[in-house]
Design a protein around this motif. Sequence first.
Motif, PDB file in Angstrom:
ATOM      1  N   GLN A  36     -12.619   2.980   2.564  1.00  0.00           N
ATOM      2  CA  GLN A  36     -13.283   1.700   2.526  1.00  0.00           C
ATOM      3  C   GLN A  36     -12.971   0.956   3.941  1.00  0.00           C
ATOM      4  O   GLN A  36     -13.725   0.000   4.149  1.00  0.00           O
ATOM      5  CB  GLN A  36     -12.383   0.700   1.507  1.00  0.00           C
ATOM      6  CG  GLN A  36     -12.572   0.895   0.062  1.00  0.00           C
ATOM      7  CD  GLN A  36     -11.559   0.267  -0.804  1.00  0.00           C
ATOM      8  OE1 GLN A  36     -10.935  -0.578  -0.444  1.00  0.00           O
ATOM      9  NE2 GLN A  36     -11.726   0.506  -2.255  1.00  0.00           N
ATOM     10  N   ASN A  37     -11.902   1.208   4.582  1.00  0.00           N
ATOM     11  CA  ASN A  37     -11.742   0.604   5.967  1.00  0.00           C
ATOM     12  C   ASN A  37     -12.263   1.774   7.022  1.00  0.00           C
ATOM     13  O   ASN A  37     -12.139   1.511   7.954  1.00  0.00           O
ATOM     14  CB  ASN A  37     -10.212   0.676   6.402  1.00  0.00           C
ATOM     15  CG  ASN A  37      -9.739  -0.229   5.550  1.00  0.00           C
ATOM     16  OD1 ASN A  37      -9.892  -1.650   5.848  1.00  0.00           O
ATOM     17  ND2 ASN A  37      -8.887  -0.276   4.748  1.00  0.00           N
ATOM     18  N   LEU A  81      -4.238   1.407  10.222  1.00  0.00           N
ATOM     19  CA  LEU A  81      -3.346   0.486  10.306  1.00  0.00           C
ATOM     20  C   LEU A  81      -3.841  -0.730   9.066  1.00  0.00           C
ATOM     21  O   LEU A  81      -3.108  -1.040   8.145  1.00  0.00           O
ATOM     22  CB  LEU A  81      -3.098  -0.426  11.559  1.00  0.00           C
ATOM     23  CG  LEU A  81      -2.404   0.371  12.512  1.00  0.00           C
ATOM     24  CD1 LEU A  81      -2.357  -0.520  13.998  1.00  0.00           C
ATOM     25  CD2 LEU A  81      -1.167   0.578  12.314  1.00  0.00           C
ATOM     26  N   ASN A  82      -5.217  -1.072   8.951  1.00  0.00           N
ATOM     27  CA  ASN A  82      -5.583  -1.784   7.807  1.00  0.00           C
ATOM     28  C   ASN A  82      -5.418  -1.221   6.622  1.00  0.00           C
ATOM     29  O   ASN A  82      -5.493  -1.862   5.581  1.00  0.00           O
ATOM     30  CB  ASN A  82      -7.285  -2.192   8.243  1.00  0.00           C
ATOM     31  CG  ASN A  82      -7.396  -3.023   9.226  1.00  0.00           C
ATOM     32  OD1 ASN A  82      -6.552  -3.948   9.796  1.00  0.00           O
ATOM     33  ND2 ASN A  82      -8.352  -3.175   9.924  1.00  0.00           N
ATOM     34  N   SER A  83      -5.733   0.261   6.739  1.00  0.00           N
ATOM     35  CA  SER A  83      -5.641   1.005   5.279  1.00  0.00           C
ATOM     36  C   SER A  83      -4.190   0.878   4.798  1.00  0.00           C
ATOM     37  O   SER A  83      -3.800   0.770   3.754  1.00  0.00           O
ATOM     38  CB  SER A  83      -5.798   2.280   5.641  1.00  0.00           C
ATOM     39  OG  SER A  83      -7.266   2.522   5.904  1.00  0.00           O
ATOM     40  N   VAL A  84      -3.182   1.132   5.823  1.00  0.00           N
ATOM     41  CA  VAL A  84      -1.722   0.987   5.338  1.00  0.00           C
ATOM     42  C   VAL A  84      -1.295  -0.401   4.852  1.00  0.00           C
ATOM     43  O   VAL A  84      -0.573  -0.512   3.921  1.00  0.00           O
ATOM     44  CB  VAL A  84      -0.894   1.400   6.786  1.00  0.00           C
ATOM     45  CG1 VAL A  84       0.633   1.096   6.664  1.00  0.00           C
ATOM     46  CG2 VAL A  84      -1.016   2.814   7.017  1.00  0.00           C
ATOM     47  N   TYR A  98      -2.738  -0.741   1.618  1.00  0.00           N
ATOM     48  CA  TYR A  98      -2.033  -0.131   0.426  1.00  0.00           C
ATOM     49  C   TYR A  98      -0.555  -0.880   0.226  1.00  0.00           C
ATOM     50  O   TYR A  98      -0.164  -0.844  -1.134  1.00  0.00           O
ATOM     51  CB  TYR A  98      -1.829   1.498   0.960  1.00  0.00           C
ATOM     52  CG  TYR A  98      -1.085   2.303   0.245  1.00  0.00           C
ATOM     53  CD1 TYR A  98      -1.515   2.540  -1.095  1.00  0.00           C
ATOM     54  CD2 TYR A  98       0.375   2.715   0.456  1.00  0.00           C
ATOM     55  CE1 TYR A  98      -0.686   3.561  -1.745  1.00  0.00           C
ATOM     56  CE2 TYR A  98       1.143   3.491  -0.501  1.00  0.00           C
ATOM     57  CZ  TYR A  98       0.579   3.992  -1.587  1.00  0.00           C
ATOM     58  OH  TYR A  98       1.283   4.503  -2.380  1.00  0.00           O
ATOM     59  N   LEU A  99       0.182  -1.190   1.200  1.00  0.00           N
ATOM     60  CA  LEU A  99       1.401  -1.843   1.103  1.00  0.00           C
ATOM     61  C   LEU A  99       1.405  -3.047   0.250  1.00  0.00           C
ATOM     62  O   LEU A  99       2.130  -3.511  -0.399  1.00  0.00           O
ATOM     63  CB  LEU A  99       2.014  -1.757   2.627  1.00  0.00           C
ATOM     64  CG  LEU A  99       2.492  -0.630   3.071  1.00  0.00           C
ATOM     65  CD1 LEU A  99       3.090  -1.037   4.527  1.00  0.00           C
ATOM     66  CD2 LEU A  99       3.513   0.320   2.404  1.00  0.00           C
ATOM     67  N   GLN A 100       0.264  -3.741   0.599  1.00  0.00           N
ATOM     68  CA  GLN A 100       0.113  -5.072  -0.222  1.00  0.00           C
ATOM     69  C   GLN A 100       0.093  -4.864  -1.618  1.00  0.00           C
ATOM     70  O   GLN A 100       0.350  -5.826  -2.184  1.00  0.00           O
ATOM     71  CB  GLN A 100      -1.106  -5.724   0.384  1.00  0.00           C
ATOM     72  CG  GLN A 100      -1.139  -6.484   1.520  1.00  0.00           C
ATOM     73  CD  GLN A 100      -0.159  -7.740   1.694  1.00  0.00           C
ATOM     74  OE1 GLN A 100      -0.319  -8.607   1.193  1.00  0.00           O
ATOM     75  NE2 GLN A 100       1.153  -7.593   2.476  1.00  0.00           N
ATOM     76  N   MET A 101      -0.493  -3.771  -1.993  1.00  0.00           N
ATOM     77  CA  MET A 101      -0.478  -3.370  -3.641  1.00  0.00           C
ATOM     78  C   MET A 101       0.839  -3.166  -4.113  1.00  0.00           C
ATOM     79  O   MET A 101       0.976  -3.064  -5.372  1.00  0.00           O
ATOM     80  CB  MET A 101      -1.590  -2.250  -3.655  1.00  0.00           C
ATOM     81  CG  MET A 101      -2.922  -2.676  -3.154  1.00  0.00           C
ATOM     82  SD  MET A 101      -4.221  -1.132  -3.309  1.00  0.00           S
ATOM     83  CE  MET A 101      -4.007  -1.007  -5.038  1.00  0.00           C
TER      84      MET A 101
END
Length: 399
Positions: free
Chosen positions: A54-55, A108-111, A114-117
């Motif tokens: 997605q990113n 970094l946007n992917s990380v 993911y962490l926000q979930m």
Amino acid sequence: MPETTAKYLNMLALLLALLIVVFIIDFIVRKILLSVFTTFSKRTETNFDDILVQNKLPRNIAHIIPLLIVLEFIPIVFADFDYFENIVEKSLQVFAIILTLWIVRSLLNSVHDYLQMLPRFSDKPLKSYIQVFMIFAWAIGILSAFAIVTGIPFLKFLTGLGAASAVILLIFKDTILGFVASIQVSINNMVHIGDWITFEKYGADGDVIEISLATVKVQNFDKTITTIPTYALISDSFKNWRGMVNSDGRRIKRALNIKQNSVKYLKTEEVDNLKNIGLIKAYLIKRQSDIDEYNSKKNIDKSLLLNGRNLTNLGVFRKYIEEYLKHHSAINKDMMIMTRQLAPTSQGIPLEIYAFSSDKRWENYEYIMADIFDHAIAAVPYFDLEIFELPSNSSFLNN
């Protein structure tokens, strides 16, 4: 054909062929990487690989191979034109820096996504830290690009910027303030994503939906979005309702204004009539017994009510409201329940209800509070009391 013309035609032909080959390779590599990532993501339980797609991380990585091919063949294409070769090579090196930054940003946007979930990180201002890192990364990338274009070694170019440090600090003042503020907000646990905050200075009253390096976004209850500078959270005063949300109840704190001239001592027959009210019957029996015993022992002349000890309609009403709250199903009995009399004002005597509702949801909380005060207002006349109210037009018309 003149030799110069032949060289130009040769360069254009080779350049065109190289571009066609590179575009084809870029298309093939991109399709392969996307197919591999998509297939792999379907077979794994984690959704991190889906977030990478997605990113656009595979898409950005796919550009690396075509870029390396171009860098390899540029000396052949511009073999007869050293000047053009130098310009194109520097341009490709600058693009390589930009491509690296794109890849880092996608990762970094992917990380972050993911962490926000994850529950542990859902309320943490991770975006501000990523923004800080990317600012430094872009700063290094831009300086590296300038060093490549000018031909000055990177360290020497960086040293030359020392004189301009004051200007840089001025330009990035808000960024620096936001960075410091985001660290303090995180360390001091001041605000989380999802917290309900009230910030009167900026007209914010709602839930925090985003904490970034420069701004904090609050979705108000009317669904509008208020943007607050991050450093305002540590420089100004605001209210965070997290304590109430995490507690066992939501506070009810509101008063009725009782007309002072309606307050009076209660006669024996009036007390007997009030004993028909179930919630205070036992209280009145015991209280009246204690008062009669005291007055009898002290030989008090009760021909005048002022003498000795007496019950007042306001005091009995106060006790009634307190008992009513203790028996109300929506009031938390483990938290403070109190009905208190505040200092008299020009608008009567405030009789304040202080309690906590078990249901903290806004709509239900308002319903519970309205239900309590509906009952209290309707109960006032039963105690020969009056609620203070400023005269209206109808009051003058009736007179």
